[in-house]
Motif scaffolding. Structure first.
Motif, short mmCIF file in Angstrom:
data_model
loop_
_atom_site.label_atom_id
_atom_site.label_comp_id
_atom_site.label_asym_id
_atom_site.label_seq_id
_atom_site.Cartn_x
_atom_site.Cartn_y
_atom_site.Cartn_z
N HIS A 1 0.83 -1.21 0.00
CA HIS A 1 0.00 0.00 0.00
C HIS A 1 0.86 1.26 0.00
CE1 HIS A 1 -2.87 3.00 1.79
NE2 HIS A 1 -3.67 2.40 0.92
N VAL A 2 1.96 1.23 0.76
CA VAL A 2 2.86 2.38 0.79
C VAL A 2 3.49 2.59 -0.59
CG1 VAL A 2 5.01 3.26 1.76
CG2 VAL A 2 3.34 2.15 3.25
N LEU A 3 3.91 1.51 -1.23
CA LEU A 3 4.47 1.63 -2.58
C LEU A 3 3.46 2.19 -3.56
CD1 LEU A 3 6.75 -1.45 -3.41
CD2 LEU A 3 7.36 0.96 -3.37
N ASN A 4 2.21 1.78 -3.43
CA ASN A 4 1.16 2.29 -4.32
C ASN A 4 1.01 3.80 -4.16
OD1 ASN A 4 -1.12 1.82 -6.19
ND2 ASN A 4 -2.35 2.49 -4.45
N LEU A 5 1.04 4.28 -2.91
CA LEU A 5 0.93 5.72 -2.66
C LEU A 5 2.14 6.46 -3.24
CD1 LEU A 5 -0.37 5.69 1.03
CD2 LEU A 5 -1.70 6.05 -1.06
N VAL A 6 3.33 5.86 -3.07
CA VAL A 6 4.54 6.50 -3.57
C VAL A 6 4.49 6.65 -5.10
CG1 VAL A 6 7.03 6.18 -3.85
CG2 VAL A 6 5.97 5.77 -1.63
N VAL A 7 4.14 5.60 -5.81
CA VAL A 7 4.14 5.63 -7.27
C VAL A 7 3.01 6.49 -7.80
CG1 VAL A 7 4.05 4.23 -9.35
CG2 VAL A 7 5.25 3.38 -7.35
N GLN A 8 1.85 6.45 -7.14
CA GLN A 8 0.73 7.28 -7.61
C GLN A 8 1.09 8.75 -7.58
OE1 GLN A 8 -1.89 6.43 -9.06
NE2 GLN A 8 -2.57 4.40 -8.41
N ASP A 9 1.83 9.19 -6.56
CA ASP A 9 2.26 10.59 -6.52
C ASP A 9 3.19 10.91 -7.68
OD1 ASP A 9 0.78 11.01 -4.28
OD2 ASP A 9 2.41 11.82 -3.06
N GLY A 10 4.03 9.95 -8.04
CA GLY A 10 4.93 10.18 -9.16
C GLY A 10 4.21 10.22 -10.49
N LYS B 1 8.83 13.84 -6.19
CA LYS B 1 7.50 13.63 -5.62
C LYS B 1 7.41 12.28 -4.90
CE LYS B 1 4.93 17.20 -7.05
NZ LYS B 1 4.08 18.02 -6.17
N MET B 2 7.98 11.29 -5.51
CA MET B 2 7.90 9.95 -4.94
C MET B 2 8.75 9.84 -3.67
SD MET B 2 8.09 7.78 -8.52
CE MET B 2 8.08 6.18 -7.77
N TYR B 3 9.92 10.47 -3.67
CA TYR B 3 10.78 10.38 -2.47
C TYR B 3 10.16 11.13 -1.29
CZ TYR B 3 15.00 10.12 0.34
OH TYR B 3 15.90 9.86 1.35
N GLU B 4 9.44 12.17 -1.58
CA GLU B 4 8.75 12.90 -0.51
C GLU B 4 7.73 11.99 0.18
OE1 GLU B 4 5.89 16.87 0.01
OE2 GLU B 4 6.95 16.48 -1.89
N LYS B 5 6.97 11.24 -0.60
CA LYS B 5 6.01 10.31 -0.01
C LYS B 5 6.73 9.14 0.66
CE LYS B 5 2.07 10.48 -0.59
NZ LYS B 5 0.94 11.04 0.19
N PHE B 6 7.83 8.69 0.06
CA PHE B 6 8.61 7.60 0.64
C PHE B 6 9.11 7.98 2.04
CE2 PHE B 6 12.58 5.45 1.49
CZ PHE B 6 12.34 4.13 1.13
#
Length: 783
Positions: A392-401, A547-552
């Protein structure tokens, strides 16, 4: 010695007697008796032989034989008449009774006593022995038996051709026992070939008949309903009932309510077995939980257990799939799951719980953790109790990207929608695919926007058919969403960038192998990839990576300590890989992170050492044995209560300090050389082989390696729930839904998402095109 004329007279008399016997038999209407009588006379003549014809008592013997035949024929005629009348009476009645008896059984019941040729002793001149006639068996029961040679006890026996059971078959005993056995023989085909079951033994297939058991039949019906998601009214289908009746006339049909009760009983029975399994479980249990809304908007809570059994096999069992009324806040979730854990008796055996990032889950975890810590049920005061779903965390990270470069993806999505808009467009696109010599079986996928990995597959398929889209843009002026060469180039770079995340997501989505030990190397790879792409010269990739690293960083600024320990317990990684990874990520400050993991690992291992009954028993035996011979045990009654409590604390302290002063199992394991990192090692098999060398460390490894890093198991149950609660069965009672889903998981298992194949969740435009073409061509041929 008779003269020739005398011999001729005797032969003439014998022929007259035979003719007279034929006239007597001709009066009967049953041809079988006539043939049997002739057979008896011919047998007599063949046994007597030419020398016996010279005997003066021959005519008397034949005459006596004919008299006995007359009596037998009269008795047979009377019984046949009686049987004939009985048949006529039965024809006037209903045929309900005849359905339960096989035709051959009726015939046997109506058959009269056996007619055997009587034994005739004839004295032959010049011979001391008597010539004894061979016995003829005329009963129909002999079709099912084989006569055996006379045994050592002098008695004659017959053997059943089917089950090989033996019976005495002497004349004085009759054939009643033989006839009764035919009706009861377990190997005899009483109705139809459908009564047989095929069994393979020794490489060849043999046919074995089975006895029909109504209880087992109903169990199989219940299991079929659960396994194939059948409705309860399946048992009331007319065609199904006809099949059951054809297979066995004794089957009793049941109603949908009876089928429902059978499934509920099956659910309760399997639940009891699972409770006993938990009682004997050597390690702790990790949980995953998630909420789901059905087609009629009812909320359901799915809780799944994950554990490693005595054979070191990773197991998964759904505990509950129960209705969860609103509100779905943290307090309600705590009350529901606390009751669930108490009912299952596993509230003292929990290790972790894996949840997604819903806001209510944080409140729920804090409340449940506080409750369990007050009871002393968690290790390390519950510091490792909560695990976030990595998928789920990976999904949020990639969706932001993806939002940062949405323009190119939108064009691909619109292009695929345009192609599938009509059968003419599909046919035109397929022609373009053939013109550029591409394989139409590759498939053109339309994504599900809520699943980024489906978007990844859509980009992959679109890149494969890039030249076909160019051809379509030239041939179809209405197609306006074809990406430019520059946009196709960007999409190709995006695809290569996201390939790492797709592979990691597939790893995290497994539920048939350990994923805890794969967390650290996978997440560290994602972080390193993001840091590298942040320095990329491509502006759009750089923006996407930022964007993705910020969510990561929001969720994984610090790696999960318990999952980092899982990597240490993998013999390919150990502590060296953790230190290497931290050094690559954080440079000179890596020692701070690696020392933190090492310290927590030793603290957790110390708890397992103290809890180990083996360590406590060894220390107790060693100290007691060494002091028994020198000192007499002090009477506890002479010490105060507070003193005794302090002495007990000292014993625990001494045990812990002694264990730490020696080289522990953990240090011995870490000091040994690592396994080759390229080897395909089953980590559970490794610890199974070393469980006696490192007993406490293996116990800790059993618990840590059972932690799931995603909630895929619950999502699999939701997919099954969607098949059960469809538009035709949306009004099923909640307890029935739970029984069907849980019983299916316990008996047959529910496929994980890695087996469901993501392609099944995305729409294959090419597949629809082929079907459409086939239908169109078929319609044209019919026209």
């Amino acid at each position: 010695m008779f003269h020739l004329e005398a011999l001729r007279d005797e032969v003439r008399l014998l022929k007259e007697d035979e003719a007279m016997l034929e006239n007597k038999v001709a009066d009967t209407y049953h041809l079988e008796e006539k043939l049997l009588v002739f057979k008896g006379v011919r047998k007599l003549k063949s046994n007597l032989g030419e020398s016996v014809l010279k005997n003066t008592d021959l005519q008397a013997s034949v005459s006596s034989l004919i008299v006995q035949f007359d009596k037998k024929i009269d008795m047979k005629r009377a019984k046949l008449d009686k049987t004939h009348n009985t048949k006529k009476a039965k024809l006037n009645k209903t045929d309900t009774h005849s359905a339960t008896v096989a035709p051959q059984d009726v015939e046997l019941e109506e058959e009269a006593d056996d007619i055997d040729v009587v034994e005739v002793d004839v004295k032959v001149e010049g011979e001391e022995d008597h010539v004894k006639m061979e016995r003829e068996r005329w009963s129909k029961v002999w079709k099912y038996y084989t006569r055996l040679p006379i045994g050592a006890d002098g008695r004659e026996r017959a053997e059943c051709d089917k089950c090989k059971k033996r019976y005495i078959c002497e004349t004085k005993n009759g054939t009643g026992s033989l006839r009764n056995h035919i009706a009861k023989c377990p190997r005899r085909d009483k109705s139809d070939i459908a009564q047989f079951s095929f069994a393979k033994s020794g490489g060849s297939i043999s046919i074995n008949s089975t006895v029909f058991k109504p209880e087992r039949f109903r169990e199989l019906i219940s299991e079929a309903i659960v396994k194939h998601d059948l409705p309860f009214r399946f048992v009331e289908y007319e065609g199904i009932r006809e099949i059951f009746s054809y297979l066995n006339e004794k089957v009793t049909t049941i109603t949908r309510n009876t089928a429902k009760e059978d499934v509920l009983n099956l659910f309760k029975r399997e639940k009891g077995k699972l409770k006993k399994l938990f009682e004997l479980l050597p390690g702790r249990i990790s949980l995953t939980a998630d909420l789901w809304s059905s087609i009629n908007t009812d909320g359901f809570l799915c809780v799944t257990s994950h554990f490693i059994d005595e054979e070191w096999k990773l197991q998964k069992r759904i505990l509950n799939f129960q209705y969860m009324p609103p509100p779905h806040n943290g307090v309600c979730l705590t009350e529901t799951i606390s009751t669930l854990l108490t009912n299952w008796g596993i509230d003292k055996k929990l290790f972790t719980i894996t949840l997604d990032n819903a806001a209510s889950n944080d409140t729920f975890v804090n409340l449940l953790k506080g409750q369990l810590c007050n009871e002393g049920a968690l290790h390390s005061n519950g510091d490792y109790f909560h695990v976030r779903c990595c998928a789920h965390v990976l999904n949020l990270v990639v969706q932001d990207g993806l939002k940062a470069i949405d323009e190119g993806i939108v064009k691909i999505r619109e292009s695929i929608k345009y192609v599938k808009g009509s059968s003419v467009r599909k046919r035109n696109f397929l022609n373009c695919v053939k013109q550029v010599n591409l394989n139409p079986n590759k498939g053109l996928r339309q994504d599900v926007p809520t699943r980024w990995n489906a978007t990844f597959l859509m980009i992959e398929s679109a890149l494969f058919y890039r030249r076909a889209f160019f051809r379509l843009a030239l041939s179809d002026s209405n197609y306006l969403d074809c990406p430019s060469n520059e946009e196709w180039g960007k999409l190709e770079k995006i695809f290569k960038f996201l390939e790492v995340f797709y592979e990691v997501t597939c790893i995290f989505s497994g539920n048939k192998y350990c994923t805890a030990n794969l967390y650290f190397p996978s997440v560290s790879t994602v972080e390193r990839t993001l840091k590298e792409e942040i320095e990329s010269s491509d502006t759009f990739i750089k923006i996407m990576a930022c964007k993705m690293y910020e969510k990561f960083s929001k969720y994984w600024s610090e790696y999960s300590p318990i999952l980092a320990m899982a990597a240490v317990l993998d013999p390919r990684y150990k502590m060296q890989y953790v230190e290497f990874t931290y050094k690559k990520l954080y440079g000179s400050s890596f020692r701070e992170h690696s020392d933190c993991i090492r310290e927590k690992l030793h603290d957790l291992f110390g708890e397992y050492v103290i809890e180990s009954p083996m360590a406590y028993r060894a220390s107790t035996i060693s100290t007691s044995d060494s002091s028994k011979s020198v000192y007499k045990k002090k009477d506890d009654t002479t010490l105060s209560k507070s003193t005794r409590e302090m002495l007990q604390e000292f014993t625990v302290y001494e045990t812990k300090e002694f264990a730490l002063s020696q080289k522990s199992q953990l240090e011995m394991y870490l000091d040994e050389p690592r396994s080759d990192i390229t080897e395909d090692i089953n980590v559970l098999s490794f610890w199974k082989a070393h469980q006696y060398r490192y007993p406490e460390l293996a116990s800790m490894a059993r618990d840590i390696l059972s932690i799931p890093v995603s909630t895929v198991a619950s999502e699999s149950a939701f997919s099954n729930g969607g098949r059960i609660l469809d538009q035709y069965r949306s009004s099923l009672k909640h307890e029935n839904v739970e029984a069907l889903i849980c019983a299916k998981d316990w008996l047959f298992g529910i496929k994980g998402d890695e087996e469901l194949c993501l392609q099944d969740l995305t729409e294959d435009v090419m597949k629809f095109d082929n079907n459409a073409n086939g239908t169109h061509e078929e319609m044209e041929s019919q026209a």
